[in-house]
Design a protein around this motif. Structure first.
Motif, PDB file in Angstrom:
ATOM      1  N   LYS A  78      37.450  33.739  38.043  1.00 25.07           N
ATOM      2  CA  LYS A  78      37.709  32.320  38.238  1.00 25.07           C
ATOM      3  C   LYS A  78      37.373  32.057  39.964  1.00 25.07           C
ATOM      4  O   LYS A  78      36.401  30.899  40.299  1.00 25.07           O
ATOM      5  CB  LYS A  78      39.168  31.931  38.174  1.00 25.07           C
ATOM      6  CG  LYS A  78      39.026  30.497  38.512  1.00 25.07           C
ATOM      7  CD  LYS A  78      40.792  30.128  38.133  1.00 25.07           C
ATOM      8  CE  LYS A  78      41.152  28.604  38.397  1.00 25.07           C
ATOM      9  NZ  LYS A  78      42.495  28.366  38.052  1.00 25.07           N
ATOM     10  N   ASP A  79      37.715  32.926  40.617  1.00 22.70           N
ATOM     11  CA  ASP A  79      37.445  33.012  42.209  1.00 22.70           C
ATOM     12  C   ASP A  79      36.093  32.989  42.512  1.00 22.70           C
ATOM     13  O   ASP A  79      35.372  32.547  43.238  1.00 22.70           O
ATOM     14  CB  ASP A  79      38.045  34.088  42.884  1.00 22.70           C
ATOM     15  CG  ASP A  79      39.778  34.176  43.017  1.00 22.70           C
ATOM     16  OD1 ASP A  79      40.391  32.954  42.804  1.00 22.70           O
ATOM     17  OD2 ASP A  79      40.233  35.251  42.888  1.00 22.70           O
TER      18      ASP A  79
ATOM     19  N   LEU B 194      38.263  39.975  43.403  1.00 25.34           N
ATOM     20  CA  LEU B 194      38.286  38.727  43.143  1.00 25.34           C
ATOM     21  C   LEU B 194      37.962  38.368  41.522  1.00 25.34           C
ATOM     22  O   LEU B 194      37.283  39.249  40.841  1.00 25.34           O
ATOM     23  CB  LEU B 194      36.921  37.902  43.567  1.00 25.34           C
ATOM     24  CG  LEU B 194      36.821  38.017  45.282  1.00 25.34           C
ATOM     25  CD1 LEU B 194      35.850  37.146  45.870  1.00 25.34           C
ATOM     26  CD2 LEU B 194      38.254  37.366  45.824  1.00 25.34           C
ATOM     27  N   SER B 195      38.523  37.406  41.091  1.00 20.60           N
ATOM     28  CA  SER B 195      38.879  37.253  39.504  1.00 20.60           C
ATOM     29  C   SER B 195      37.809  36.387  39.324  1.00 20.60           C
ATOM     30  O   SER B 195      36.545  35.838  40.182  1.00 20.60           O
ATOM     31  CB  SER B 195      39.858  36.225  39.143  1.00 20.60           C
ATOM     32  OG  SER B 195      39.829  35.001  39.749  1.00 20.60           O
TER      33      SER B 195
ATOM     34  N   GLU C 236      32.869  42.633  40.626  1.00 19.32           N
ATOM     35  CA  GLU C 236      32.553  41.418  41.467  1.00 19.32           C
ATOM     36  C   GLU C 236      31.034  41.357  41.294  1.00 19.32           C
ATOM     37  O   GLU C 236      30.317  40.104  41.088  1.00 19.32           O
ATOM     38  CB  GLU C 236      33.249  41.256  42.676  1.00 19.32           C
ATOM     39  CG  GLU C 236      34.654  41.460  42.951  1.00 19.32           C
ATOM     40  CD  GLU C 236      35.082  41.465  44.481  1.00 19.32           C
ATOM     41  OE1 GLU C 236      34.350  41.310  45.189  1.00 19.32           O
ATOM     42  OE2 GLU C 236      36.236  41.677  44.600  1.00 19.32           O
TER      43      GLU C 236
ATOM     44  N   GLY D 159      33.705  30.097  44.087  1.00 18.21           N
ATOM     45  CA  GLY D 159      32.954  30.221  45.415  1.00 18.21           C
ATOM     46  C   GLY D 159      31.544  29.958  45.264  1.00 18.21           C
ATOM     47  O   GLY D 159      30.964  29.419  46.165  1.00 18.21           O
TER      48      GLY D 159
END
Length: 686
Positions: free
Chosen positions: A65-66, A62-63, A118, A70
Motif C-alpha cells: 500500500k505504501d 514499506l507495505s 520493496e 508513493g
C-alpha cells in the motif's frame, strides 16, 4: 555499488505467509529449505526460500500500500494505471491483485530482506505503467526501455517519497530497492523462455547477467523473476484473458473485398493469450471463489502446470550452472565479429552475431534437443528423404548441399514503381535513397521516452515501429508493424536490437537463374495434373524487379529457415550453414532441399520453392554498392522513361548490370510428381 553486501555464510529461512499482521516467528531451530523446489509441487508451487545475504538488520519494509501510494504520486503512473484494459479492469486492478498475491504467498518474511520485497513491489507498479505507455505507442517491445527510463527519470522523487529524510537506514534501503527494481524491469527472460520465444541457454545467460548487475546470486535473481512472472500471469482470470485476446486485423484485399490479416496477434509481446494462460496455470481443484475463475494460489505461489514448474526448475538449474567468465561475451569475440564483417557491424550487431555463434556452439552436440549433432541429423534426414543406403554417399551429398548454400543467389525483390518513383529533386536515385529500407523501416519513428514519461528535459530517445500510413493500414492492418517487429525480434533471438540495428531481409533463391524470381507464392497447385499453374516465372509477391546481391554481403549476413506456419518449431537466425540445412529439414522445407539436389543431380528439373528461406543482411544494404545486377521485366527493360529509365540511369552510374527477365521459356515446366510433399520425387537420382 552492489545491491547486497556479501558475507561468507548464506542465510536460509522458510517464508510463511506475509499477512497484514504477521504471526510471530516460531521458537526453536528453523528448517533449512533448498533454494529451489519448483519441480516438487504442482498445486500451489514450491515452498519459498529466503536466500539473500544481508550484512545487518534493515528498517521495517514499506507495505505494498505504501509503495503503490508513493508511486501513484507520480502523475504519469497514476494516469496510466487508471486506464481500462482490453480485458475489462483497469491496470490498477491488476497491479493490486499482483501485489496482494505477492504479500500473501511470495514475499520474503525476514526483515533482513525487506529491500528485495520493496524492489519487487516497485517493479510491479513501474512495469504495469510502462506496459500501458508502450501500448499507447503500439510498441510493447519498448516496455523495458520505458520502465528503465521511469525509474531513472523519477529517481529523486521516488527516493523522497519512499525513503525518509530523518532515517538514514530507511534512505539506504530505498536506494537498494530502487537499484534492484531498475534491473528487474529491464528484461524478462523468464517469460520469454516459458512462452518459447528464447531457448533455455539464452534465457539463463540473461538471468545470470541480471544477477551480476544487481549484485545478487543467480538463484536469488531467478526467484525474483519467477515471482514477477507468477504475479503477472496470476493477476488475470481466465475470462479476462479470453475477453482481451487480440483478433486478426481487418484488411481490404486487392479486389476490394474485406478480409483478415494473415498474421496472429494473440501471442505477441505484451499479450497473454488463452492458450498460453492454459499452458501455465494449473486447472482449479475446487469450486471457484465467489464465482470467479481466477487462478489458485498457495503458500508456494501460483498453482502452475507441471510443465511450467519443470521449465522454471530447468532454467534455474541452467542459470546457476553458468560460469560468468565463459558465458559473457569478451572484447576479442566482439572485435572478431567486426573483422569478419569487414568492420561494418554496429556494436550491438557485433554482440548479436557473437551471441548467435555462442548458442550454436552450445547446441553443436545436441541439435534442438533431438539428441543428435546437427550434421548427423542432416545426414539421417537425407538418407530417409532420398532412399540413400550408403551413409558415405549421404555425407557427400551433405557437403555438396553446404557448398551450394555458400553460393546460392541472394535476391532482393521490389516493385519498380515504388523503389524508383519520382523524387522531389528529380534525381536518378531510388526514391528514399540508395540505402535500402523496407517499408517497416521507413515507417519507424523516434520516440522521446523522456517526454513519454513526463520528463522531456532528459532527452532519452528510442526508435519505435511507428504508425502505418492510411494505405498501408488498409491493405496490411493496423497492427502489421507490431506483428512484424515481434517477428523480427523473435527471429533475432530477442537480443535487444534497436530498429536501426535490425537487418535488411532478402531471399535465398536457389533456382533464380531458372525462375527469374518466380516462386510458389503466386502459383496455384493443380492436384489433378500435379503441376503448378498461375504466375511461376519472373515475379513474386514482392514485385517484378529483382536485385542480385554481391557475395560481399555474406560475411555480415545470417540465414533463417522460417518454414510454414503449420510446422511447429523454433525459427532463429543461423550463422552456421549446417544448422540452416538442419532447420530446413526439420521444418519440412523439402522444396528448397529438393531444388538444390535437383540442381546437383538432375539439372533438367526445376523445383519451385516457396518464400520460407531468408538472408538477413546487417551493417546496412546500399543498392549502389551491394547489388551486382538488376533484373527488369521485358516492358521495363525496353522503357525509355519513367521509373524504368531512372533505374537504368542509376545502375549505369554505379556500374550495375541491368538484365532482361525475358518471357517464360516454352519448355518451362515445373512438376511435383507422386505426391511428394514440397517437391518432386528424387529418389534414385542421388
Amino acid at each position: 555499488m552492489p545491491v547486497v553486501a556479501r558475507q561468507q555464510a548464506t542465510v536460509l529461512a522458510p517464508a510463511p505467509h506475509l499477512a497484514a499482521a504477521p504471526e510471530p516467528e516460531p521458537a526453536g531451530p528453523r528448517r533449512v529449505v533448498p533454494v529451489s523446489r519448483l519441480a516438487t509441487a504442482v498445486q500451489a508451487g514450491p515452498p519459498r526460500a529466503d536466500t539473500t545475504v544481508i550484512r545487518r538488520e534493515t528498517p521495517t519494509q514499506l507495505s505494498s500500500k505504501d509503495v503503490l501510494a508513493g508511486l501513484r504520486s507520480v502523475p504519469v503512473v497514476k494516469a496510466r494505471l487508471d486506464e481500462r484494459l482490453a480485458q475489462g479492469p483497469t491496470a490498477l486492478t491488476h497491479v493490486k491483485r499482483a501485489l496482494e498475491n505477492f504479500d500473501r504467498h511470495l514475499a520474503l518474511k525476514t526483515k533482513m530482506n525487506a529491500f528485495v520485497n520493496e524492489a519487487i513491489r516497485i517493479a510491479t507498479v513501474i512495469d504495469a505503467t510502462a506496459a500501458e505507455l508502450a501500448r499507447a505507442v503500439n510498441d510493447p517491445t519498448l516496455k523495458w526501455q520505458i520502465a528503465t527510463e521511469l525509474i531513472a527519470a523519477y529517481r529523486a522523487e521516488l527516493q523522497q517519497k519512499l525513503g525518509s529524510a530523518k532515517n538514514l537506514d530507511r534512505q539506504a534501503q530505498t536506494t537498494k530497492a530502487l537499484d534492484l527494481a531498475a534491473v528487474v524491469v529491464g528484461d524478462d527472460p523468464v517469460t520469454l523462455y516459458v512462452s518459447g520465444k528464447v531457448k533455455i541457454g539464452d534465457a539463463a545467460w540473461r538471468v545470470r547477467e541480471m544477477a551480476v548487475k544487481a549484485g545478487l546470486g543467480t538463484a536469488e535473481m531467478m526467484r525474483i523473476l519467477s515471482d514477477r512472472f507468477q504475479m503477472e500471469v496470476g493477476s488475470h482470470s481466465r475470462a479476462e484473458v479470453s475477453t482481451g485476446q487480440r483478433k486478426a486485423d481487418t484488411i481490404v484485399q486487392d479486389d476490394g473485398q474485406t478480409g483478415t490479416g494473415g498474421f496472429d496477434l494473440k501471442d505477441l509481446i505484451g499479450e497473454i493469450s488463452p492458450s498460453f494462460y492454459d499452458e501455465v496455470v494449473a486447472p482449479r481443484t475446487g469450486p471457484p471463489k465467489k464465482g470467479s475463475d481466477a487462478p489458485q494460489w498457495g503458500p508456494g505461489g501460483l498453482a502452475m502446470t507441471p510443465a511450467t514448474i519443470a521449465k522454471l526448475a530447468d532454467l534455474e538449474k541452467e542459470a546457476s550452472r553458468l560460469d560468468l567468465q565463459s558465458s559473457s561475451l569478451s572484447s576479442p569475440q566482439l572485435a572478431a565479429e567486426r573483422t569478419k564483417s569487414g568492420d561494418s557491424l554496429s556494436a550491438k550487431q557485433s554482440e548479436h552475431f557473437a551471441r548467435l555463434r555462442q548458442e550454436e556452439s552450445g547446441d553443436a552436440a545436441d541439435y534442438e534437443s533431438t539428441g543428435t549433432a546437427p550434421r548427423d541429423y542432416v545426414v539421417d534426414k537425407l538418407m530417409a528423404r532420398y532412399a540413400i543406403a550408403d551413409r558415405h554417399k549421404a555425407e557427400t551429398l551433405t557437403d555438396d548441399l553446404l557448398g551450394a548454400l555458400t553460393t546460392v543467389p541472394l535476391t532482393l525483390t521490389s516493385k519498380l514503381e515504388n523503389l524508383f518513383k519520382v523524387r522531389a529533386d528529380a534525381a536518378a536515385e531510388p526514391h528514399y535513397g540508395s540505402a535500402y529500407k523496407s517499408e517497416p523501416a521507413l515507417m519507424q519513428q523516434e520516440v522521446d521516452l523522456s517526454a513519454l514519461v513526463g520528463k522531456a528535459a532528459r532527452g532519452t530517445k528510442a526508435m519505435s515501429i511507428g504508425r502505418p500510413d492510411a494505405g498501408f493500414a488498409r491493405s496490411r492492418g493496423e497492427n502489421y508493424l507490431r506483428w512484424r517487429r515481434d517477428k523480427d525480434e523473435r527471429e533475432t533471438g530477442y537480443h535487444g536490437l534497436g530498429a536501426d540495428d535490425l537487418p535488411v531481409f532478402a531471399a535465398v533463391n536457389p533456382n533464380f537463374t531458372e525462375t527469374m524470381g518466380g516462386n510458389a507464392n503466386l502459383a496455384t497447385w493443380d492436384s489433378r495434373t500435379q503441376q503448378y499453374t498461375g504466375t511461376t516465372y519472373g515475379e513474386n509477391y514482392y514485385g517484378d524487379m529483382h536485385m542480385l546481391l554481391k557475395d560481399s554481403v555474406r560475411p555480415r549476413s545470417t540465414f533463417i529457415a522460417r518454414g510454414k506456419k503449420s510446422i511447429d518449431g523454433r525459427r532463429i537466425e543461423r550463422t552456421d550453414l549446417t544448422f540452416l540445412l538442419a532447420d530446413m529439414l526439420r521444418m519440412f522445407m523439402f522444396d528448397y532441399v529438393d531444388a538444390m539436389v535437383a540442381a546437383l543431380h538432375k539439372p533438367d528439373t526445376v523445383v519451385l520453392t516457396n518464400m520460407d528461406a531468408e538472408v538477413h543482411v546487417y551493417g546496412g544494404l546500399d543498392i549502389a554498392t551491394d547489388v551486382q545486377a538488376i533484373y527488369l521485366s521485358p516492358a521495363a527493360f525496353a522503357a525509355t522513361d519513367g521509373a524504368a529509365a531512372r533505374c537504368k540511369a542509376f545502375a549505369k552510374q554505379h556500374s550495375i548490370k541491368v538484365e532482361d527477365i525475358g518471357t517464360m521459356p516454352a519448355t518451362y515446366d515445373i512438376t511435383a510428381r507422386q505426391g511428394v510433399q514440397g517437391g518432386i520425387d528424387l529418389k534414385g537420382v542421388v
